[in-house]
Structure formats: C-alpha cells, structure tokens
Design an enzyme around this catalytic site. Structure first.
Site, PDB file in Angstrom:
ATOM      1  N   ASP A   8      -9.072  -4.508 -14.811  1.00 25.96           N
ATOM      2  CA  ASP A   8      -9.656  -5.555 -13.946  1.00 25.96           C
ATOM      3  C   ASP A   8     -10.706  -6.462 -14.601  1.00 25.96           C
ATOM      4  O   ASP A   8     -11.759  -6.727 -14.001  1.00 25.96           O
ATOM      5  CB  ASP A   8     -10.305  -4.899 -12.713  1.00 25.96           C
ATOM      6  CG  ASP A   8      -9.303  -4.204 -11.799  1.00 25.96           C
ATOM      7  OD1 ASP A   8      -8.116  -4.152 -12.149  1.00 25.96           O
ATOM      8  OD2 ASP A   8      -9.734  -3.717 -10.734  1.00 25.96           O
ATOM      9  N   LYS A 106      -2.478  -4.438  -8.418  1.00 23.01           N
ATOM     10  CA  LYS A 106      -2.781  -3.429  -7.395  1.00 23.01           C
ATOM     11  C   LYS A 106      -3.531  -4.072  -6.250  1.00 23.01           C
ATOM     12  O   LYS A 106      -4.120  -5.134  -6.407  1.00 23.01           O
ATOM     13  CB  LYS A 106      -3.594  -2.287  -8.014  1.00 23.01           C
ATOM     14  CG  LYS A 106      -4.915  -2.743  -8.605  1.00 23.01           C
ATOM     15  CD  LYS A 106      -5.531  -1.645  -9.449  1.00 23.01           C
ATOM     16  CE  LYS A 106      -6.864  -2.059 -10.027  1.00 23.01           C
ATOM     17  NZ  LYS A 106      -7.916  -2.340  -9.037  1.00 23.01           N
ATOM     18  N   CYS A 151     -13.014   1.170 -10.138  1.00 26.39           N
ATOM     19  CA  CYS A 151     -11.637   1.116 -10.622  1.00 26.39           C
ATOM     20  C   CYS A 151     -11.431   1.858 -11.939  1.00 26.39           C
ATOM     21  O   CYS A 151     -10.385   2.471 -12.149  1.00 26.39           O
ATOM     22  CB  CYS A 151     -11.171  -0.335 -10.693  1.00 26.39           C
ATOM     23  SG  CYS A 151     -11.113  -1.051  -9.013  1.00 26.39           S
TER      24      CYS A 151
END
Ligand SMILES: [Zn+2]
Length: 196
Positions: A8, A106, A151
């Site tokens: 990310d 995601k 994450c």
C-alpha cells in the site's frame, strides 16, 4: 524463493494524503533499494469503491477513528481513502515498480475492510495472493510498506498462518500509531515471525 510484498505505498497513505501515515515517505528509498535482494516482488493496493463501509462518511453521525461493529467485525472508521480510480489510490510515482510482477488489490467489497494482502478482514474474501506465491515456489516472504500497525501487520500475520517463513522489514515500514505497532510486533514475534 523469497518474495518481497510491498504493502500500500499509495498517495493517500503518504504525507498530504487523506489517511497519511506519519513519515511514510521516508521508507520509499529503502523499499526501492531492497527490491534487488529478493527473488520475486509483488505489491498490494488498497482499492475501495466510493462509499466503502470502512469510511466514516458512509455512517451518519460517525467520525474518523471511531470504532463500530461492521457486519460482525470490529471496524475502525477511516477518512475516505484509496477510492478506485482516484489520484490518492495510485501507487506513488517515487516507487520503483520495474520489478513488481503483480499487484494485488484489496478492499473491493464495499461491506468488508481489507488490512491484509491475503484476505479481507474476517477471511471473508481471498485475494489469491497465497496461490500466486505457492505457484511461484515461494517459501519465505518479507513484508514492507504502510501502515506498519495495520496492513503490514495483518499481511505478515496471514503470511505466517499460510505457512510462509515470514519477516517484517523494519527499516521499510512506518506505523499510524507507534504504541499500537509495538503490541502487534510482539504478537507477530510470538507467533514465529521474524524481523530483518
Ligand atoms: Zn482501506
């Protein structure tokens, strides 16, 4: 095979982004530099439809960082971030993606949040990352990126649970909340995770 999972590194998680991780931009140089140390490099990308239920704005009267029950799971409410197709959802241009062979998106289901690159929260949806890594004969994974306490942590925990020898690359992560990360790091180590 040892794979690096870059989590990310998107504009919304970098300084000036809508859900900025403090000093998140400091890791980009490291992430670029360490890629050469791995046999395979993949990335994840938070990728929410507008109005995603993890956004405080999707719940009347709620503010970011409040905690609610979302379909039976505890859910931190976030500012709107990484909306599909928005500039904030893009991986930063500063990230070297030449060696990134696949990007796993995601958080695409509006009803479920998605901290891990392997499964959405509650393991209600699988991204296919486990199968991809197994098909590529990966036995060891290292995880870097943003944010360390969400994450990165949940991706690393799922990697362990899927049977991969798992490392967190501590020079290449930054947390939203440093004390929250310390507790999660202890859990990761307790379960057999390693640091590098
Ligand atoms: Zn998200």
């Amino acid at each position: 095979m040892h794979a690096l999972i870059i989590v990310d590194i998107q504009y919304d998680f970098l300084p000036n982004g809508s859900l900025a991780v403090p000093l998140g931009d400091e890791i980009i140089e490291q992430v670029n530099r360490i890629q050469q140390d791995y046999d395979l490099v993949v990335a994840t990308q938070d990728w929410h439809p507008a109005g995603h239920k993890s956004f405080a704005s999707a719940h009347a009267g709620r503010k970011p960082f409040e905690i609610i029950d979302l379909n039976g799971l505890e859910q931190v409410l976030w500012p709107d971030h990484c909306v599909q197709g928005s500039a904030g959802a893009e991986l930063t241009d500063l990230l070297d993606t030449h060696r990134v062979e696949a990007i796993f998106r995601k958080g695409t289901n509006p009803e479920i949040d998605s901290y891990s690159g392997f499964f959405d929260n509650g393991k209600r949806k699988n991204t296919g990352l486990t199968g991809y890594l197994r098909d590529r004969d990966v036995t060891t994974v290292s995880v870097c990126g943003l944010a360390a306490d969400y994450c990165v942590y949940f991706t690393a925990m799922d990697a362990l649970e899927q049977g991969f020898d798992t490392y967190i690359v501590e020079e290449a992560i930054r947390p939203i909340d440093a004390s929250g990360y310390r507790d999660k790091r202890a859990t990761f180590l307790q379960r057999g995770g390693k640091l590098r």
